[in-house]
Design an enzyme around this catalytic site. Sequence first.
Site, PDB file in Angstrom:
ATOM      1  N   HIS A   1      33.710  37.024  39.642  1.00 14.11           N
ATOM      2  CA  HIS A   1      35.003  37.575  40.032  1.00 14.11           C
ATOM      3  C   HIS A   1      36.064  36.535  39.724  1.00 14.11           C
ATOM      4  O   HIS A   1      35.993  35.409  40.196  1.00 14.11           O
ATOM      5  CB  HIS A   1      35.028  37.928  41.521  1.00 14.11           C
ATOM      6  CG  HIS A   1      36.342  38.492  41.939  1.00 14.11           C
ATOM      7  ND1 HIS A   1      36.630  39.831  41.845  1.00 14.11           N
ATOM      8  CD2 HIS A   1      37.465  37.895  42.391  1.00 14.11           C
ATOM      9  CE1 HIS A   1      37.877  40.043  42.245  1.00 14.11           C
ATOM     10  NE2 HIS A   1      38.408  38.874  42.580  1.00 14.11           N
ATOM     11  N   CYS A   2      37.031  36.901  38.904  1.00 11.01           N
ATOM     12  CA  CYS A   2      38.035  35.920  38.485  1.00 11.01           C
ATOM     13  C   CYS A   2      39.314  36.135  39.277  1.00 11.01           C
ATOM     14  O   CYS A   2      39.912  37.205  39.203  1.00 11.01           O
ATOM     15  CB  CYS A   2      38.308  36.074  36.998  1.00 11.01           C
ATOM     16  SG  CYS A   2      39.578  34.977  36.422  1.00 11.01           S
ATOM     17  N   ILE A   3      39.708  35.111  40.051  1.00 11.95           N
ATOM     18  CA  ILE A   3      40.911  35.284  40.853  1.00 11.95           C
ATOM     19  C   ILE A   3      42.172  35.264  39.990  1.00 11.95           C
ATOM     20  O   ILE A   3      43.190  35.810  40.367  1.00 11.95           O
ATOM     21  CB  ILE A   3      41.028  34.201  41.936  1.00 11.95           C
ATOM     22  CG1 ILE A   3      40.833  32.831  41.325  1.00 11.95           C
ATOM     23  CG2 ILE A   3      40.038  34.442  43.046  1.00 11.95           C
ATOM     24  CD1 ILE A   3      41.082  31.722  42.311  1.00 11.95           C
TER      25      ILE A   3
END
Length: 345
Positions: free
Chosen positions: A180-182
């Site tokens: 999950h890429c913020i």
Amino acid sequence: MDFLTLFSVYVAVVLTCIVLVCKYSGQQQTPLGRLFNTVTQVASPWIPQCIQNISNRTVHRLFHQRNNFFIYLHLILEAAVYAEYSYEVFQFCLEMETTMVNVCVPYVLLAIKSCIFYLCCRRDPGTLTKKNHAAQLKVYQYDEQLFQEGSMCPTCQFVKPARSKHCRVCNRCVQRFDHHCIWVNNCIGAQNTRYFLLYLLSVCAMAGDIVVLTGDMLFHVVVRSGLMHARYIDEQGQEQPSGLLFIIQHLFLTFPRIVFMLGFLVFVFFLLAGYSLFHCYLAVVNQTSNEWFKRKGHSCQHCHPGSGHHSHTSYNPMRGFYNKGILKNLKEVFWPLSPTRKKDN
Ligand SMILES: *[C@@H]1O[C@H](CO)[C@@H](O)[C@H](O)[C@H]1NC(C)=O
Ligand SMILES: [Zn+2]
Ligand SMILES: [Zn+2]
């Protein structure tokens, strides 16, 4: 401002950036991330409870819930760099016979990057739903090592397809889950890994290009002003030839914003270049970072150095069982397998 103050501010900002990026980029296994964890643990008894609570809540909201904070931060930083570039460097580059085309490349890159970024944020990474779930089960085979047949996702209430994972931030299962890429506020999965890869590469290109143009400009300034052969009078009244340190100091004081930007971009460039290389490597060997980290943990648990026999062979991605060649692997990243377009065996 004198040189030392300016320089300390500069170093402080850069160090904060490094620490924040390492801690929160979603890959906490990095050595710096671990260092940060240790430091916070050691320091926590001295920090008042209320501050700890507030910071925990902020961290939770920023990193464990979906939010657009990093997208805005990203846009602000980008705007700052481009404003600085247009305002100070652009004009100067034109004056010193850099061609118009060269000077405009950063804007073209910005346009390309923004499109890719938009796609990466908006594109569904491959969410598993009741509807597509049955079909998704057939896309990848279980390897019975990292992905066991029949394991369930307790939240979504269905059997996990191979290579998928439940994203806790988004609360959904994602096909061929990477992480999950913020920074894009989205998961990276089967359908957007390609955009993510292109996005990393385009940011590198952008930062690299501006670094080259700005460096070129500063170099010309130094050459033009004859600083290299200049002499200065030191505190004792002696004449000294100007060295590299003197020139850096001079540039720092004459163009603080430009030097600041340059340092920031060099930092971004090296960080992202390393990260892009890692992701290119993963794409080439048909792995996701989720699998890569799991596999690392996996082999560490079982391989006792000196234990004599190896009951399992350590996994070699370059010659792995799933690796059908670089081109096929890349093809799969750019044209993800979908149930309708099943892989040809
Ligand atoms: C990539 O690996 C998966 C298993 O993890 C495999 O099912 C798939 O066929 C592989 N794809 C290529 C192109 O090698
Ligand atoms: Zn799930
Ligand atoms: Zn997610």
